[in-house]
Scaffold this motif. Structure first.
Motif: not given
Ligand code: MSP
Length: 653
Positions: A24-25, A35, A38, A63, A243, A271-272, A274, A280, A304-305, A312
């Motif tokens: 959850i983002y 985002h 995924t 989130d 979360a 998920m990503g 990191e 997880h 990651w992109w 980014m």
């Molecule tokens: N809120 C937490 C997740 C909780 S899940 C129980 C979180 N949120 S996030 O918004 O920061 O990131 C969510 C997802 O976006 C992650 O899987 C992360 O890897 C992905 N990405 C964010 N930036 C990214 C890139 N530049 N490239 C690929 N994915 C990346 O973490």
């Protein structure tokens, strides 16, 4: 598949629903390609499972608690609730535009979820797995993570993507006894080949476990924007604990017993990279073990992109919003917006192997758009439809699938099945494209356009039948990746627009002769690679399809010769000058940050260059209608002017 065996596993094997999740983002920023990546991958899996006839629960969400989200709301000058509502809505709109077919959108501020979080907390507490102790250490607000002194890098956050300064935290806390599960978890991960993927991530988790799993802090004494710790005044539950529980809430835990039995455990959690190893890969399974629940069948992390080789960041203006990208692609090519969104989906799934890092570039996107979509797939349609319209009254001719054509299809679909099960999205598409390219070759060889004699009519019709029937099957095969394109392809080929299932994609000779084909505008109009620039962010950004801008873009800038009529310092500043300039037919007031280099009186009468169509802004109460061009990074080194007197208001070109 060899899965981790835990308590409740028998029930897990009997469950009827395929359950796939995304993280959850956080709502501290707007959705971007990371985002979306995924979420698109999860959507491909969900659509694939549905195509195969399975029942699916595909969950994503936001989130919304924690220090960072609250901080951003404060910066925006609105309440946290107003802020999270707005960003959650932005995520939903983004997913809608990208054709994401989620079944549940979970928000952690939802009261149902908050009750589940408290239930989980209480259950673990009652089982002696959550205990009170003071936390004394460091915290990264941006990452919402507690950082051990020994993990800090130069006193900063150890996450290489973050590296921000940490805040010192000293508070009464609650800890989750994760350490109690370290051994069991290590053994389980060692056994269950498919539990954590790709392999490198599995090894990372094993490494963490071997280093010793520490108990984790699960409350915050000083963060009011969160789920209250049950039975206590003041502290809230740590945002990551809150979360992770979302995956349980979606499955109906703890009250909806029937739903939970059908849905739990998750079949796939994407998920990503990191957020796999620690949160997880260790904390989450330990929480589930503590609750006596089955573990997810597979946790899988993608890479990651970066964007044109760079991380980014808002500062660089290179944050890619896939919807802006799709809209821009549609505007530049004339493709339908839904088709352009599909092209973006196709690109991210095709471009890099799932699990590896990748680099986004507009040129690569356009390259694939032209090569794979316009040339290979689009062309197949464009080569056949006009002929069917002209020679067969626009109806699917009679024919049967030739042996080699059918064999090529079944080979491609068979390979796709294996690749999709292994989450090799790129490989799945590449296998399908072998078939698509093969069909173009088939057409080259059969050359129906040069066989115009009446006695050839039947044979030529059969060739067209073969291609149309294959396009019907290809439509289903691309559907998980490009749902809009799939229905356009089916309509064009004379098949019913609605989805027909994977078995139908394998069935030969399913397309009914005599049905009307539809010849519309090209699905994927080719783009000029050298000239096309796409917008990537909501705010215009410097990144483009190439390092150049087009003449048309240059001409959008209204650069004029402006003669200074009046000049004075803006009260209370040394740097700002208020200038009144003439453009010949009109006057303008401009605030320019050149006062540390120029005396106002020395400027009167001089000819300068003004960007005249810049959006006006108010600076220190003065409306500034344009920008004087100057040179110098921090301090002004000089002003742009003309070579001798020229016409006042003259356009710079
Ligand atoms: N809120 C937490 C997740 C909780 S899940 C129980 C979180 N949120 S996030 O918004 O920061 O990131 C969510 C997802 O976006 C992650 O899987 C992360 O890897 C992905 N990405 C964010 N930036 C990214 C890139 N530049 N490239 C690929 N994915 C990346 O973490």
């Amino acid at each position: 598949m060899q899965h981790v065996q835990v308590r409740g596993q028998e029930a897990a094997d009997r469950k009827s629903v395929f359950y796939v999740t995304t993280p959850i983002y956080y709502v501290n920023s707007l959705p971007h390609i990371g985002h979306a990546y995924t979420t698109i991958a999860a959507d491909v899996v969900a659509r694939w499972q549905r195509l195969r006839g399975g029942e699916v629960v595909f969950a994503t969400g936001t989130d919304e608690h924690g220090a960072k989200n609250a901080q951003v709301a404060e910066e925006r000058g609105i309440s946290p609730q107003e802020h999270v509502d707005a960003v959650a809505a932005a995520y939903q709109a983004e997913w809608e535009a990208l054709g994401i077919s989620y079944d549940c959108f979970i928000r952690t501020t939802d009261p149902q979820h908050m009750r589940t979080v408290q239930h989980v907390f209480r259950t673990l507490q009652e089982g002696g797995l959550i205990y009170r102790a003071p936390y004394e250490g460091w915290y990264c607000v941006a990452d919402e993570t507690f950082v051990a002194e020994s993990d800090m890098v130069d006193g900063k956050c150890p996450n290489p993507e973050c590296g921000r300064p940490l805040v010192r935290v000293s508070e009464e806390s609650h800890f989750f006894r994760a350490s109690a599960f370290a051994e069991r978890l290590e053994a389980l991960i060692g056994q269950g080949e498919d539990f954590i993927g790709p392999r490198a991530r599995r090894n990372e988790v094993l490494g963490l476990l071997r280093g010793g799993l520490r108990d984790t802090c699960v409350s915050r004494a000083t963060v009011p924007w969160g789920v209250p710790v049950p039975g206590e005044e003041g502290p809230t539950i740590y945002v990551w604990f809150d979360a992770l529980v979302n995956y349980l809430t979606v499955a109906g835990y703890p009250d909806d017993v029937e739903r939970f039995a059908a849905v739990w455990p998750p079949d796939l959690q994407l998920m990503g990279k990191e957020i796999l190893p620690r949160f997880h890969g260790t904390v989450w399974p330990a929480m589930l073990m503590g609750l006596g629940l089955a573990l997810p069948k597979c946790l899988y992390a993608h890479g990651w992109w970066t964007v044109e080789g760079q991380k980014m960041s808002k500062r660089l203006g290179n944050v890619v919003d896939p919807v802006v990208l799709a809209q821009s692609l549609a505007a530049k090519t004339g493709a339908e917006v839904g088709v352009a969104a599909d092209a973006v989906r196709y690109f991210v799934m095709r471009e890099i192997p799932f699990g590896a890092d990748g680099d986004f570039s507009v040129q690569h996107l356009l390259g694939r758009f032209n090569a794979d979509l316009a040339n290979d797939l689009g062309n197949l349609l464009n080569r056949v439809l006009p002929q069917v319209v002209a020679r067969f009254e626009g109806k699917v001719p009679e024919g049967v699938v030739e042996e080699a054509v059918g064999a090529s299809r079944l080979r491609a679909l068979g390979e796709m099945e294996g690749r999709l099960e292994a989450l090799d999205f790129s490989g799945a598409l590449s296998a399908l494209w072998e078939h698509v390219r093969g069909l173009n070759k088939y057409l080259d060889t059969a050359a129906p356009w040069s066989r115009t004699a009446e006695h050839e009519r039947r044979a030529v019709g059969a060739v067209f039948y073969n291609v149309l029937e294959e396009l019907r099957a290809v439509a289903t095969a691309v559907e998980p990746f490009m749902p809009t394109v799939a229905s356009r392809l089916r309509e064009s080929a004379g098949a019913p627009a609605e989805s027909e299932g994977w078995e139908a994609a394998k069935a030969l000779n399913r397309l009914a002769s005599g049905r009307a084909v539809r010849k519309g505008a090209p699905l994927f109009p080719r783009v000029d690679l050298g000239k096309t620039m796409l917008s990537i962010s909501k705010e215009e950004s410097p990144v483009s399809g190439s390092a150049t801008i087009s003449m048309a873009q240059f001409q959008q800038m209204d650069l004029r010769v402006a003669e200074v009529v009046e000049a004075e310092r803006v009260a209370g500043t040394d740097r700002l000058l208020r200038l009144v300039v003439s453009l010949g037919s009109e006057g303008r007031t401009v605030v320019a940050g050149i006062g540390d280099r120029y005396q106002p009186e020395a400027l009167v009468g001089r000819q300068l260059v003004l960007l005249a169509n810049l959006e006006p802004v108010t600076i220190r109460g003065i409306r500034s209608e344009g920008m004087i061009l100057a040179v110098g990074e921090k301090a002004v080194e000089g002003l742009l002017t003309t070579d001798g007197q020229v016409t006042v208001g003259g356009k710079v070109r």
